[in-house]
Scaffold this active site. Structure first.
Site, short mmCIF file in Angstrom:
data_model
loop_
_atom_site.label_atom_id
_atom_site.label_comp_id
_atom_site.label_asym_id
_atom_site.label_seq_id
_atom_site.Cartn_x
_atom_site.Cartn_y
_atom_site.Cartn_z
N CYS A 2 13.14 -74.03 -86.85
CA CYS A 2 14.00 -75.06 -87.42
C CYS A 2 15.29 -74.38 -87.81
CB CYS A 2 13.36 -75.64 -88.67
SG CYS A 2 11.66 -76.17 -88.43
N ARG A 27 18.20 -75.45 -82.76
CA ARG A 27 16.95 -74.83 -83.18
C ARG A 27 15.80 -75.83 -83.34
NH1 ARG A 27 17.79 -69.75 -85.18
NH2 ARG A 27 15.79 -69.86 -86.23
N TRP A 74 12.04 -78.62 -86.01
CA TRP A 74 11.22 -78.64 -84.79
C TRP A 74 9.80 -78.68 -85.30
CZ3 TRP A 74 7.70 -75.22 -82.28
CH2 TRP A 74 7.44 -75.54 -80.94
N ASN A 100 11.65 -72.79 -92.46
CA ASN A 100 11.57 -72.58 -91.01
C ASN A 100 10.44 -71.59 -90.79
OD1 ASN A 100 11.99 -71.88 -88.32
ND2 ASN A 100 13.68 -70.49 -88.80
N HIS A 512 0.15 -70.77 -48.58
CA HIS A 512 -1.17 -70.62 -49.22
C HIS A 512 -1.51 -71.77 -50.16
CE1 HIS A 512 -1.62 -66.63 -47.53
NE2 HIS A 512 -0.38 -66.36 -47.92
#
Ligand code: M6R
Length: 616
Positions: A2, A27, A74, A100, A512
């Site tokens: 954050c 952030r 966040w 944070n 593949h």
């Protein structure tokens, strides 16, 4: 992770904090909140962005007060909603906190506090921490600073916090462990700024202190700062650092998005990376961090690169560079995996940690592990004074300037530039490169910024290609050798900002498995530059064509073979194979940028992401 920003002094705190939060929004941007104190505590917080918080403040609240702090979140514990937004207030209403990081043992502390009668509004670990501080202050009858210190010695986890106590309204307490805190020192020690990085206070002061892990600062209006060790209360003196960052560097400068600005900054950023280090006409590469430890580099059994995301992709390019040019074996590790293995490392190994932010928690933990096992750890970081820059034994900064867009662009190319210089320096010192080859590389490196600038003029062409493919659900990226990591990076850029599913593969691996995905609706971006397995990549393109896939090829100028088969070609200027990633990356950055813009996505702040991942 954050962002936190705060002010204590004689100015109105609101404009400083709100602008600071805007600059720190990279952030995290799940929610935003603010606390101001003007004889009473004012708190506003809301799910959404800092602009939503501003609207709320405009409609609801006075904005007065010369002390305050704010938070842009966040989400870790608790969904992004108004209640889980920071700041959080203690049960008495006296203490306010922003945080944070993650408090890992919050649940057991919460249970204990609940038994003692505390109640909780939110699902966050932060609300538990502020009430723990309150409980300690009450039971120990101590000051806020002491209570914070005792509480932090009880918690397990990571934090950068700022705490305010209504009973001591001329004081802010900040502390860090694992998450950054910068303190700006204003004129005559009469005002102070706190923030996750220095960008919120750059126009007010160039004097800053960066707290180290396990340190706390008691900041008093008019009376200065006291920094103490959280563990044992030792008083610490920090050197005041002079910030070099300026305001223009952290603003958009006329571009619609930071990402576009940062893509266009690459010619300059690359020049800044090699400035003062590369003296091509004298055949010199100078880099104090390497020069001072040259014996370690030359005698290393192997290099282990630890990094995450885009920085990990730069590490993969470094694998080719170091093996090719310096003949040193290289292993490239996801820091998040490395830290939880029991890796075999000796004092003959060199660990190179790559990180734009210098704050990535997994990379930091990998560094600590490598150090414990005796390795010499070298950091490649962009952010000056960051945790990784300080935790490593030596290192070199990329000097890319602030990267604000969450999608990394100039960080990648400057990391590759720096790693190329190291590989060339070692290659020469070990006698693996002839003087002529070495000299050619050095001269070519000096031309790269001009070639990147030239490439950036193809923007309209890339935009046109973006308009054709913007609605596809999937996209494949293929490359070989030095350009395999570029394919991975191209795919990462597309998925993180446009939310289109994209995969990067070594071109030859296509047969593949991924080949099964190819039909007339699948676009495949293929890097097919003239050097490095060109004919083999052309064969891969043929295989795609015969399955009706749509080919967007990145080729060297003058190419005719791929041009004849591909649906679209983007030409890059000629360069040696080792430096092609510095050019091939550019159109892929532009392609994802334009697709995301056309899809109306939030380019600079893609959903669920944040710029620096300071949690696990
Ligand atoms: O700051 P770092 O370089 O350590 O960050 C590592 C990753 O989190 C970062 O590169 C991330 O993958 C970016 N969003 C990619 O664009």
């Amino acid at each position: 992770m954050c962002g936190i920003a705060g002010y204590i002094g004689y100015r109105e705190a609101y404009p400083i904090v709100i602008k600071g939060l805007q600059r720190l929004e990279y952030r995290g941007y799940d929610s935003a909140g603010i606390m101001l104190y003007d004889n009473k505590i004012i708190i506003s917080k809301t799910k959404g962005k800092v602009s939503d918080l501003e609207k709320l403040m405009n409609s609801e609240n006075t904005k007065e007060g010369t002390i305050g702090f704010g938070h842009t979140r966040w989400a870790t514990h608790g969904i992004p909603n108004d209640i889980n937004s920071h700041p959080h207030v203690s049960n008495s209403g006296n203490l306010v906190i922003i945080h944070n990081g993650i408090i890992e043992n919050y649940d057991s502390i919460k249970q204990e506090l609940t038994k003692r009668g505390y109640t909780f509004q939110s699902d966050t670990d932060t609300e538990v921490l502020v009430n723990l501080i309150e409980e300690i202050k009450k039971t120990n009858k101590c000051k806020l600073g002491k209570a914070v210190q005792i509480a932090l010695n009880e918690v397990i986890g990571a934090y950068a916090i700022a705490v305010f106590d209504k009973e001591k309204p001329d004081e802010l307490i900040v502390a860090r462990l694992g998450s950054p805190i910068a303190i700006g020192i204003g004129e005559d020690n009469k005002e102070f700024f706190v923030a996750s990085d220095a960008s919120p206070f750059i126009e007010y002061t160039k004097n800053a202190i960066y707290l180290e892990d396990e340190e706390m600062a008691i900041i008093r209006k008019d009376r200065g700062i006291k920094i103490r060790k959280i563990k044992d209360d030792t008083l610490i003196t920090h050197e005041v650092q002079q910030l070099k960052m300026n305001l223009e560097q952290i603003e958009k400068g006329g571009y619609d998005h930071f990402m576009l600005k940062e893509i266009h900054e690459q010619p300059h950023a690359i020049t800044d990376t090699y400035r003062g280090r590369l003296i091509a006409n004298k055949g010199i590469i100078r880099m104090a961090g390497v020069d001072d430890n040259i014996e370690k580099f030359l005698n290393a059994n192997r290099i282990i690169v630890v990094a995450c995301g885009t920085s990990w992709h730069a590490g993969l390019v470094a694998e080719y560079l170091f093996e090719d040019l310096a003949r040193i074996p290289v292993e490239v590790e996801y820091a998040s995996e490395f830290r939880y293995r029991n890796p075999i490392i000796t004092d003959k190994d060199i660990v190179i940690a790559i990180s734009q932010s210098g704050e990535t928690a997994d990379t930091l933990a990998a560094i600590k592990l490598a150090k414990e096992k005796g390795a010499f750890v070298f950091g490649v970081c962009n952010v000056v004074g960051s945790s990784i820059a300080r935790e490593t034994h030596a290192g070199a900064y990329t000097h890319a300037g602030p990267e604000i867009g969450v999608a990394s662009t100039k960080a990648f190319t400057t990391q590759i530039t720096l790693l190329s210089l190291i590989a060339l320096k070692l290659g020469k010192a070990k006698g693996n490169l002839s003087t002529v080859d070495y000299q050619n590389y050095l001269q070519e490196m000096e031309l790269i910024p001009k070639k990147v600038a030239e490439l950036l003029t193809i923007d309209d062409k890339v935009k046109y290609i973006a308009s054709i493919y913007k609605d596809v659900p999937n996209c494949l990226y293929l490359g070989r050798g030095y350009n395999f990591p570029v394919a991975l990076e191209g795919a990462l850029k597309l998925k993180e900002i446009s939310y289109i599913h994209a995969e990067g593969y070594p071109a030859a691996e296509m047969k593949h498995g991924p080949i099964a995905l190819i039909d007339e609706n699948m676009p495949i971006v293929v890097i097919a530059t003239s050097k490095g397995h060109y004919e083999k990549v052309v064969s891969n393109i043929q295989e795609i064509k015969s399955r009706k896939g749509k080919i967007i090829a990145v080729v060297t100028e003058g190419d005719t073979q791929v041009k004849a088969i591909a649906d679209h070609v983007i030409e890059i200027p000629e360069t040696n194979e080792a430096f092609t990633p510095l050019l091939t990356t550019i159109p892929l950055q532009l392609l994802s940028y334009h697709i995301a813009v056309m899809l109306n996505k939030n380019v600079d702040q893609p959903r669920n992401l944040a710029k620096s991942v300071t949690v696990e």
